[in-house]
Design a protein around this motif. Structure first.
Motif, PDB file in Angstrom:
ATOM      1  N   ALA A   1       0.824  -1.210   0.000  1.00 63.15           N
ATOM      2  CA  ALA A   1       0.000   0.000   0.000  1.00 63.15           C
ATOM      3  C   ALA A   1       0.856   1.257   0.000  1.00 63.15           C
ATOM      4  CB  ALA A   1      -0.936  -0.009   1.208  1.00 63.15           C
ATOM      5  N   VAL A   2       1.986   1.189   0.673  1.00 64.82           N
ATOM      6  CA  VAL A   2       2.908   2.333   0.685  1.00 64.82           C
ATOM      7  C   VAL A   2       3.450   2.575  -0.725  1.00 64.82           C
ATOM      8  CG1 VAL A   2       5.076   3.215   1.613  1.00 64.82           C
ATOM      9  CG2 VAL A   2       3.543   1.902   3.084  1.00 64.82           C
ATOM     10  N   LEU A   3       3.757   1.505  -1.427  1.00 61.18           N
ATOM     11  CA  LEU A   3       4.247   1.630  -2.799  1.00 61.18           C
ATOM     12  C   LEU A   3       3.158   2.195  -3.708  1.00 61.18           C
ATOM     13  CD1 LEU A   3       6.597   1.133  -4.712  1.00 61.18           C
ATOM     14  CD2 LEU A   3       5.757  -1.205  -5.045  1.00 61.18           C
ATOM     15  N   THR A   4       1.914   1.809  -3.454  1.00 65.55           N
ATOM     16  CA  THR A   4       0.788   2.340  -4.219  1.00 65.55           C
ATOM     17  C   THR A   4       0.694   3.854  -4.066  1.00 65.55           C
ATOM     18  OG1 THR A   4      -0.486   0.278  -4.050  1.00 65.55           O
ATOM     19  CG2 THR A   4      -1.720   2.301  -4.492  1.00 65.55           C
ATOM     20  N   VAL A   5       0.872   4.329  -2.841  1.00 64.80           N
ATOM     21  CA  VAL A   5       0.854   5.771  -2.598  1.00 64.80           C
ATOM     22  C   VAL A   5       1.993   6.450  -3.353  1.00 64.80           C
ATOM     23  CG1 VAL A   5       1.099   7.579  -0.849  1.00 64.80           C
ATOM     24  CG2 VAL A   5      -0.270   5.552  -0.357  1.00 64.80           C
ATOM     25  N   GLY A   6       3.171   5.827  -3.327  1.00 64.11           N
ATOM     26  CA  GLY A   6       4.319   6.384  -4.036  1.00 64.11           C
ATOM     27  C   GLY A   6       4.070   6.491  -5.532  1.00 64.11           C
ATOM     28  N   VAL A   7       3.517   5.433  -6.126  1.00 66.07           N
ATOM     29  CA  VAL A   7       3.200   5.448  -7.554  1.00 66.07           C
ATOM     30  C   VAL A   7       2.175   6.538  -7.858  1.00 66.07           C
ATOM     31  CG1 VAL A   7       2.158   4.142  -9.450  1.00 66.07           C
ATOM     32  CG2 VAL A   7       3.758   3.011  -7.899  1.00 66.07           C
ATOM     33  N   SER A   8       1.158   6.636  -7.010  1.00 66.57           N
ATOM     34  CA  SER A   8       0.086   7.617  -7.225  1.00 66.57           C
ATOM     35  C   SER A   8       0.623   9.042  -7.204  1.00 66.57           C
ATOM     36  CB  SER A   8      -1.000   7.463  -6.154  1.00 66.57           C
ATOM     37  OG  SER A   8      -1.567   6.177  -6.174  1.00 66.57           O
ATOM     38  N   LEU A   9       1.412   9.372  -6.188  1.00 65.66           N
ATOM     39  CA  LEU A   9       1.914  10.738  -6.045  1.00 65.66           C
ATOM     40  C   LEU A   9       2.901  11.094  -7.150  1.00 65.66           C
ATOM     41  CD1 LEU A   9       2.386  10.919  -2.167  1.00 65.66           C
ATOM     42  CD2 LEU A   9       0.549  11.932  -3.540  1.00 65.66           C
ATOM     43  N   ALA A  10       3.773  10.142  -7.486  1.00 64.16           N
ATOM     44  CA  ALA A  10       4.741  10.400  -8.555  1.00 64.16           C
ATOM     45  C   ALA A  10       4.025  10.574  -9.898  1.00 64.16           C
ATOM     46  CB  ALA A  10       5.753   9.265  -8.634  1.00 64.16           C
ATOM     47  N   ALA A  11       3.024   9.727 -10.153  1.00 62.42           N
ATOM     48  CA  ALA A  11       2.257   9.840 -11.400  1.00 62.42           C
ATOM     49  C   ALA A  11       1.458  11.142 -11.435  1.00 62.42           C
ATOM     50  CB  ALA A  11       1.325   8.650 -11.551  1.00 62.42           C
ATOM     51  N   LEU A  12       0.962  11.576 -10.271  1.00 65.28           N
ATOM     52  CA  LEU A  12       0.219  12.839 -10.214  1.00 65.28           C
ATOM     53  C   LEU A  12       1.125  14.009 -10.581  1.00 65.28           C
ATOM     54  CD1 LEU A  12      -2.356  14.418  -9.459  1.00 65.28           C
ATOM     55  CD2 LEU A  12      -1.469  14.531  -7.114  1.00 65.28           C
ATOM     56  N   LEU A  13       2.364  13.991 -10.102  1.00 67.22           N
ATOM     57  CA  LEU A  13       3.306  15.060 -10.426  1.00 67.22           C
ATOM     58  C   LEU A  13       3.552  15.117 -11.931  1.00 67.22           C
ATOM     59  CD1 LEU A  13       5.291  17.249  -9.534  1.00 67.22           C
ATOM     60  CD2 LEU A  13       7.006  15.460  -9.206  1.00 67.22           C
ATOM     61  N   VAL A  14       3.754  13.950 -12.541  1.00 65.90           N
ATOM     62  CA  VAL A  14       3.949  13.892 -13.994  1.00 65.90           C
ATOM     63  C   VAL A  14       2.707  14.413 -14.713  1.00 65.90           C
ATOM     64  CG1 VAL A  14       4.316  12.362 -15.968  1.00 65.90           C
ATOM     65  CG2 VAL A  14       5.580  11.971 -13.842  1.00 65.90           C
ATOM     66  N   ALA A  15       1.524  14.012 -14.239  1.00 73.32           N
ATOM     67  CA  ALA A  15       0.272  14.429 -14.874  1.00 73.32           C
ATOM     68  C   ALA A  15       0.063  15.937 -14.774  1.00 73.32           C
ATOM     69  CB  ALA A  15      -0.909  13.695 -14.235  1.00 73.32           C
ATOM     70  N   ILE A  16       0.402  16.530 -13.623  1.00 74.86           N
ATOM     71  CA  ILE A  16       0.239  17.976 -13.451  1.00 74.86           C
ATOM     72  C   ILE A  16       1.167  18.737 -14.408  1.00 74.86           C
ATOM     73  CG2 ILE A  16       0.637  19.897 -11.865  1.00 74.86           C
ATOM     74  CD1 ILE A  16      -0.357  18.090  -9.607  1.00 74.86           C
ATOM     75  N   ILE A  17       2.422  18.283 -14.492  1.00 68.81           N
ATOM     76  CA  ILE A  17       3.389  18.948 -15.379  1.00 68.81           C
ATOM     77  C   ILE A  17       2.918  18.866 -16.833  1.00 68.81           C
ATOM     78  CG2 ILE A  17       5.735  18.844 -16.294  1.00 68.81           C
ATOM     79  CD1 ILE A  17       6.620  17.880 -13.495  1.00 68.81           C
ATOM     80  N   LEU A  18       2.512  17.675 -17.249  1.00 66.85           N
ATOM     81  CA  LEU A  18       2.035  17.506 -18.624  1.00 66.85           C
ATOM     82  C   LEU A  18       0.729  18.262 -18.850  1.00 66.85           C
ATOM     83  CD1 LEU A  18       2.765  13.716 -19.275  1.00 66.85           C
ATOM     84  CD2 LEU A  18       3.981  15.686 -20.197  1.00 66.85           C
ATOM     85  N   GLY A  19      -0.133  18.281 -17.820  1.00 66.77           N
ATOM     86  CA  GLY A  19      -1.403  18.990 -17.945  1.00 66.77           C
ATOM     87  C   GLY A  19      -1.213  20.481 -18.130  1.00 66.77           C
ATOM     88  N   LEU A  20      -0.308  21.075 -17.349  1.00 65.21           N
ATOM     89  CA  LEU A  20      -0.035  22.503 -17.484  1.00 65.21           C
ATOM     90  C   LEU A  20       0.606  22.805 -18.845  1.00 65.21           C
ATOM     91  CD1 LEU A  20       1.312  23.322 -13.902  1.00 65.21           C
ATOM     92  CD2 LEU A  20      -0.853  24.084 -14.905  1.00 65.21           C
ATOM     93  N   ALA A  21       1.530  21.942 -19.258  1.00 66.30           N
ATOM     94  CA  ALA A  21       2.173  22.136 -20.564  1.00 66.30           C
ATOM     95  C   ALA A  21       1.162  21.987 -21.695  1.00 66.30           C
ATOM     96  CB  ALA A  21       3.315  21.129 -20.740  1.00 66.30           C
ATOM     97  N   GLY A  22       0.292  20.982 -21.581  1.00 69.21           N
ATOM     98  CA  GLY A  22      -0.718  20.769 -22.618  1.00 69.21           C
ATOM     99  C   GLY A  22      -1.725  21.903 -22.683  1.00 69.21           C
ATOM    100  N   ALA A  23      -2.158  22.385 -21.514  1.00 66.25           N
ATOM    101  CA  ALA A  23      -3.110  23.498 -21.488  1.00 66.25           C
ATOM    102  C   ALA A  23      -2.479  24.753 -22.064  1.00 66.25           C
ATOM    103  CB  ALA A  23      -3.577  23.754 -20.054  1.00 66.25           C
ATOM    104  N   GLY A  24      -1.210  24.995 -21.702  1.00 66.44           N
ATOM    105  CA  GLY A  24      -0.509  26.149 -22.248  1.00 66.44           C
ATOM    106  C   GLY A  24      -0.376  26.065 -23.756  1.00 66.44           C
ATOM    107  N   ALA A  25      -0.108  24.851 -24.254  1.00 66.62           N
ATOM    108  CA  ALA A  25       0.027  24.667 -25.703  1.00 66.62           C
ATOM    109  C   ALA A  25      -1.301  24.919 -26.412  1.00 66.62           C
ATOM    110  CB  ALA A  25       0.530  23.252 -25.997  1.00 66.62           C
ATOM    111  N   LYS A  26      -2.389  24.410 -25.832  1.00 66.86           N
ATOM    112  CA  LYS A  26      -3.700  24.582 -26.467  1.00 66.86           C
ATOM    113  C   LYS A  26      -4.150  26.034 -26.472  1.00 66.86           C
ATOM    114  CE  LYS A  26      -6.137  20.240 -26.529  1.00 66.86           C
ATOM    115  NZ  LYS A  26      -7.462  19.595 -26.317  1.00 66.86           N
TER     116      LYS A  26
END
Length: 229
Positions: free
Chosen positions: A13-38
């Motif tokens: 479960a601890v590893l699940t939290v780690g995957v979730s938070l790390a993936a969220l950081l990647v998603a936020i960065i890509l989301g901001l970049a994608g929104a800026g591009a659009k």
């Protein structure tokens, strides 16, 4: 013996939290970049961001996960072989899971952030420019604080789905709690108890996340009509 299986699932479960938070950081960065591009108005950037969100939202997460993990490994090794190298590459399951989930939900975050920015009256940015603020300063002081309020409902939904999507990384061998629950079930022939325990852990994660995000929503909605998350 059964207690050791429950302990291992808690470790996963601890590893699940780690995957979730790390993936969220990647998603936020890509989301901001994608929104800026659009919103950039530049045809090439708009086309690339639109292609990204259209393709990613149209392909199942499981297919993308397997493509990145297995296809990526084969592709990198073929590239090294073509370059004359005898080295081989094995993609780490944690890295593959984080990048794939982050890449997928970056497309959803792109639309969330884009909609939030569009909800802010354009005149506010124009007023900031008239006062001599640069685009970066305008974004940090004017756009970003208001964008958070408009983006939180969609962000909350994306985050809750992202947490549940981490169960997919069990298919590529990452020993998070779903993988360990499956192993415990196979060893004891008691799948109901272990998967019910795993489901309860996911429910705890999503409940805590909702509590935190609701408090955040309340903070950014002071003086305005609140949206129920």
């Amino acid at each position: 013996m059964s207690s050791s299986y429950y302990s291992s699932i808690l470790y996963g479960a601890v590893l699940t939290v780690g995957v979730s938070l790390a993936a969220l950081l990647v998603a936020i960065i890509l989301g901001l970049a994608g929104a800026g591009a659009k919103l950039s108005g530049r045809p090439i950037l708009v086309a690339l961001a639109t292609l990204y969100t259209t393709i990613i939202r149209g392909i199942p997460e499981l297919v993308l996960m397997l493509l990145v993990f297995y296809g990526g490994t084969i592709g990198l090794n073929n590239l090294l072989e073509a370059m004359g190298s005898e080295a081989t590459v094995d993609i780490n399951p944690f890295l593959a899971g984080v990048l794939t989930i982050g890449f997928i939900y970056g497309a959803y975050m792109t639309e969330t952030f884009r909609g939030a920015i569009l909800a802010i009256p354009k005149g506010q940015a124009e007023a900031a420019w008239a006062f001599g603020m640069g685009r970066t300063q305008t974004f940090m002081r004017i756009t970003a604080p208001q964008m958070v309020r408009y983006a939180l409902p969609g962000f909350t939904n994306n985050w809750l789905v992202l947490i549940k999507a981490t169960a997919l990384v069990s298919l590529i061998g990452l020993q998070e709690m779903t993988y360990l629950a499956k192993q415990a079930s196979a060893a004891t022939r008691s799948p109901f108890a272990y998967f019910l325990f795993t489901a309860a852990l996911f429910l705890i994660y999503t409940t805590v996340s909702l509590m935190v995000l609701r408090r955040l929503n309340a903070r950014y909605s002071l003086g305005t009509k609140r949206v129920q998350l």
